[in-house]
Enzyme design. Structure first.
Site, PDB file in Angstrom:
ATOM      1  N   GLN A  60       0.840  -1.194   0.000  1.00 13.39           N
ATOM      2  CA  GLN A  60       0.000   0.000   0.000  1.00 13.39           C
ATOM      3  C   GLN A  60       0.876   1.244   0.000  1.00 13.39           C
ATOM      4  OE1 GLN A  60      -3.385  -0.652   2.393  1.00 13.39           O
ATOM      5  NE2 GLN A  60      -4.375   1.254   1.877  1.00 13.39           N
ATOM      6  N   ASP A  61       1.203   1.799   1.174  1.00 13.67           N
ATOM      7  CA  ASP A  61       2.193   2.876   1.156  1.00 13.67           C
ATOM      8  C   ASP A  61       3.384   2.456   2.012  1.00 13.67           C
ATOM      9  OD1 ASP A  61       0.886   3.200   3.583  1.00 13.67           O
ATOM     10  OD2 ASP A  61       0.714   5.372   3.439  1.00 13.67           O
ATOM     11  N   PRO A  62       4.509   3.178   1.919  1.00 10.95           N
ATOM     12  CA  PRO A  62       5.723   2.732   2.611  1.00 10.95           C
ATOM     13  C   PRO A  62       5.547   2.730   4.132  1.00 10.95           C
ATOM     14  CG  PRO A  62       6.228   4.396   0.938  1.00 10.95           C
ATOM     15  CD  PRO A  62       4.739   4.374   1.091  1.00 10.95           C
ATOM     16  N   VAL A 122       1.498   3.544  -3.382  1.00  8.21           N
ATOM     17  CA  VAL A 122       1.867   4.933  -3.093  1.00  8.21           C
ATOM     18  C   VAL A 122       3.338   4.881  -2.702  1.00  8.21           C
ATOM     19  CG1 VAL A 122       1.490   6.888  -1.536  1.00  8.21           C
ATOM     20  CG2 VAL A 122      -0.463   5.569  -2.378  1.00  8.21           C
ATOM     21  N   HIS A 131      -0.657   6.728   5.030  1.00  7.50           N
ATOM     22  CA  HIS A 131      -1.539   7.166   3.931  1.00  7.50           C
ATOM     23  C   HIS A 131      -1.533   8.683   3.713  1.00  7.50           C
ATOM     24  CE1 HIS A 131      -2.715   3.083   4.516  1.00  7.50           C
ATOM     25  NE2 HIS A 131      -3.473   3.327   5.559  1.00  7.50           N
TER      26      HIS A 131
END
Length: 223
Positions: A60-62, A122, A131
């Site tokens: 998803q995101d880091p 992302v 997020h």
């Protein structure tokens, strides 16, 4: 042989992409801590060239903690504690792959070097704020990455864990590619079907059936 430059070169000239890069630069210039470091943002593409991709794992995101994110989803640098989601990934590997020994670190570079694209959807995040960069344009860029793989490659294995990854993968042509879905390996959801999913052995079966070298999932100790 096509490269990332061939399939994404025009994408990086688009206004939205320039705006995303400007947004991230401004955040850093304003003194905010952004992960991963600028030099690592595109590491997924650096370590796994377009023509070498066999498997795609979508994150998803880091990670948004210090020293964790380095541009490969789920992976952390040597010396950093293994995050909970990756602990569960290792648990499933231990269950699924005969002889798999749980590593003491979370550095997944060897997967990337074998053709596993470890792609977050992302590519940046503000420290401590999950997020926080989700609406900055990265999602559109990674949609284009997935579309390019879908269109220009055949027989890839996509591992889509959790609702976010599954939504991203809805346009993958199931006639051309293999798509395996399970809940996210996070401690919040892993017990709902990630643990027991068998995705790693299934991936290698797909690759073997296509006369491709299977992935050696074992992570070697850091020397």
């Amino acid at each position: 042989m096509q490269t990332w430059s061939d399939v994404l070169g025009q994408e990086k000239k688009q206004a939205y992409f320039q705006e995303t890069m400007d947004f991230v630069r401004r955040e850093r210039e304003a003194g905010k801590i952004v992960y991963p470091p600028a030099a690592d943002v595109f590491n997924a593409f650096k370590y796994t060239e377009f023509a070498d991709v066999k498997v795609v794992i979508l994150g998803q995101d880091p990670y948004h903690g210090p020293n964790q994110a380095h541009g490969l989803c789920f992976s952390v640098l040597p010396g950093v504690a293994v995050p909970p989601s990756l602990v569960n990934i290792y648990k499933e590997l231990h269950r699924d792959i005969p002889g798999f020994e749980i590593p003491s670190h979370g550095y997944l570079l060897s997967w990337a070097q074998q053709g596993v694209l470890l792609l977050n959807t992302v590519l940046t995040v503000e420290a401590g704020k999950a997020h926080s960069h989700a609406s900055s344009g990265w999602e559109h860029f990674t949609d284009r990455v997935i579309a390019a793989l879908n269109e220009h490659r055949e027989g890839l294995v996509f591992l889509l864990w959790g609702n976010h990854a599954q939504k991203k993968g809805q346009y993958i042509d199931r006639q051309r590619h293999h798509v395996l879905m399970a809940p996210h390996p996070s401690p919040l959801s892993a017990h709902r079907g990630f643990l027991g999913c068998g995705h790693f052995s299934q991936t290698n079966q797909f690759l073997t059936d296509a006369d491709k070298q299977p992935i050696n999932w074992q992570i070697a100790p850091i020397a």
